[in-house]
Design an enzyme around this catalytic site. Structure first.
Site, PDB file in Angstrom:
ATOM      1  N   SER A  41      -9.679   6.799  24.587  1.00 35.97           N
ATOM      2  CA  SER A  41      -7.995   6.783  24.252  1.00 35.97           C
ATOM      3  C   SER A  41      -7.295   6.819  25.618  1.00 35.97           C
ATOM      4  CB  SER A  41      -7.956   7.745  23.389  1.00 35.97           C
ATOM      5  OG  SER A  41      -8.754   7.510  21.844  1.00 35.97           O
ATOM      6  N   GLY A  53     -11.887   5.421  20.730  1.00 39.13           N
ATOM      7  CA  GLY A  53     -11.254   4.663  19.754  1.00 39.13           C
ATOM      8  C   GLY A  53     -10.782   5.597  18.468  1.00 39.13           C
ATOM      9  N   LYS A  89     -14.365  -5.153  23.974  1.00 34.93           N
ATOM     10  CA  LYS A  89     -14.992  -4.748  22.747  1.00 34.93           C
ATOM     11  C   LYS A  89     -15.133  -6.333  21.929  1.00 34.93           C
ATOM     12  CE  LYS A  89     -13.582  -0.168  22.161  1.00 34.93           C
ATOM     13  NZ  LYS A  89     -13.966   1.191  21.674  1.00 34.93           N
ATOM     14  N   GLU A 106     -17.681   9.344  28.646  1.00 32.14           N
ATOM     15  CA  GLU A 106     -16.811   8.938  27.479  1.00 32.14           C
ATOM     16  C   GLU A 106     -17.300   9.804  26.286  1.00 32.14           C
ATOM     17  OE1 GLU A 106     -15.020   4.833  27.549  1.00 32.14           O
ATOM     18  OE2 GLU A 106     -17.116   4.634  26.791  1.00 32.14           O
ATOM     19  N   ASN A 109     -12.447  -2.554  28.410  1.00 30.05           N
ATOM     20  CA  ASN A 109     -13.560  -3.055  27.468  1.00 30.05           C
ATOM     21  C   ASN A 109     -12.735  -3.922  26.274  1.00 30.05           C
ATOM     22  OD1 ASN A 109     -15.812  -3.209  25.911  1.00 30.05           O
ATOM     23  ND2 ASN A 109     -15.810  -0.939  25.403  1.00 30.05           N
ATOM     24  N   GLU A 117     -20.892   2.810  21.593  1.00 27.57           N
ATOM     25  CA  GLU A 117     -21.184   2.202  20.379  1.00 27.57           C
ATOM     26  C   GLU A 117     -22.460   1.400  20.202  1.00 27.57           C
ATOM     27  OE1 GLU A 117     -17.228  -0.079  20.773  1.00 27.57           O
ATOM     28  OE2 GLU A 117     -16.304   1.926  20.252  1.00 27.57           O
ATOM     29  N   HIS A 129     -23.034   2.254  26.381  1.00 31.66           N
ATOM     30  CA  HIS A 129     -21.633   2.383  25.783  1.00 31.66           C
ATOM     31  C   HIS A 129     -22.088   3.153  24.180  1.00 31.66           C
ATOM     32  CE1 HIS A 129     -18.119   2.061  23.558  1.00 31.66           C
ATOM     33  NE2 HIS A 129     -17.461   1.947  24.803  1.00 31.66           N
TER      34      HIS A 129
HETATM   35  C1  PEP Z   1     -14.134   2.276  25.168  1.00 36.72           C
HETATM   36  O1  PEP Z   1     -14.307   1.376  24.421  1.00 36.72           O
HETATM   37  O2  PEP Z   1     -14.909   2.545  25.991  1.00 36.72           O
HETATM   38  C2  PEP Z   1     -12.948   3.172  24.979  1.00 36.72           C
HETATM   39  C3  PEP Z   1     -12.904   4.048  25.540  1.00 36.72           C
HETATM   40  O3  PEP Z   1     -12.213   2.988  23.815  1.00 36.72           O
HETATM   41  P1  PEP Z   1     -10.854   3.342  23.698  1.00 36.72           P
HETATM   42  O4  PEP Z   1     -10.069   3.398  25.032  1.00 36.72           O
HETATM   43  O5  PEP Z   1     -10.312   2.488  22.702  1.00 36.72           O
HETATM   44  O6  PEP Z   1     -11.087   4.889  23.247  1.00 36.72           O
END
Ligand code: PEP
Length: 264
Positions: free
Chosen positions: A217, A178, A11, A172, A9, A97, A95
């Site tokens: 992460s 993040g 972003k 997630e 992703n 975000e 997601h």
């Molecule tokens: C994501 O954007 O779905 C995500 C898991 O980000 P990160 O790997 O940076 O935590």
């Protein structure tokens, strides 16, 4: 057997020249990795460039969100058919975000899910609890409510269609996205197993087939232990997907993972 899946992703990152370098490196380093599936979800303005570079490779691409309407006066929105026109086969939905920063609800995730499958896009439905919810012991309640909002709106026909398209769930935990914090493999497994059991309430065969990937992460350094868990079928990778070496290392771990959940 479920094949592992790794989804990057991006972003709101990238530009034409950095995308080109990243994608060319991924194409080269993943060209012989045939045992798992790889996807990059890129910002909409770069879907055309992504299609040009990735067509005829083993890396698929997708959108980071989609609107539920076909067309109309929805300034700034992108319809499912716009994504399929640009060769997308996947789309991220719900997601964290989008939920936190753009106030998207379970109901809107359900409407987007429905529109995505009608257009032939494979939905990747993201679910997960915030830190406060985690600390209050509400993980399963939150994950169940996010899943149920979507599953309840699906007719049997819609559910079958979603399965035909190999719908994906992404667990997630918001506190791990993040932040550099990762759920332990055991924590991830517990929630993934819960998600699979919840799908089994609707259809046991579907539950055994559906891929549930972990996001939060993920890095090359923690991917092996996470992907080793029986109900973890790969990863949704944000930050680390912007680095070709790191992302391909994660993809290679998914590819070479030989436990029973990911044989090709
Ligand atoms: C994501 O954007 O779905 C995500 C898991 O980000 P990160 O790997 O940076 O935590």
């Amino acid at each position: 057997m479920r094949r592992n899946l790794v989804v990057g992703n991006w972003k709101m990152h990238g530009n034409i020249s950095s995308n080109q370098m990243l994608l060319e490196q991924l194409i080269e380093s993943l060209k012989d990795c045939k045992n798992a599936d790889y996807v990059v979800c890129v910002p909409n303005p770069y879907l055309h460039q992504t299609r040009s570079l990735l067509q005829k490779t083993n890396i698929a691409w997708g959108g980071q969100n989609v609107n539920q309407f076909e067309e109309g006066a929805f300034t700034g929105a992108v319809s499912p058919h716009m994504l399929t026109d640009l060769g997308c086969s996947y789309v991220l939905l719900g997601h964290s975000e989008r939920r936190v920063l753009f106030h998207e609800t379970n109901l809107s995730a359900a409407a987007r899910f429905d529109a995505a499958i009608k257009a032939g896009l494979t939905p990747i439905l993201c679910v997960g609890e915030t830190l406060a919810e985690h600390d209050a012991g509400l993980t399963e309640v939150i994950v169940a409510s996010q899943m149920d909002a979507v599953m309840a709106t699906l007719s049997d026909e819609g559910f079958a269609r979603a399965m035909q398209l190999n719908m994906v769930f992404a667990y997630e935990p918001v506190w791990a996205v993040g932040t550099g914090k990762t759920a332990t493999p055991e924590q991830a497994q517990e929630v993934h197993q819960f998600i699979r059991q919840r799908i089994a309430r609707r259809n046991t065969e579907a539950a055994s087939k559906v891929r549930i990937i972990y996001g939060g992460s993920v890095k090359a350094q923690n991917a092996t232990q996470l992907f080793n868990m029986p109900d973890v079928d790969g990863g949704l990778v944000g930050g680390a997907s912007l680095n070709a070496e790191e992302f391909s290392a994660i993809c290679r771990i998914a590819n070479s993972h030989t436990s029973s959940n990911c044989l090709s």
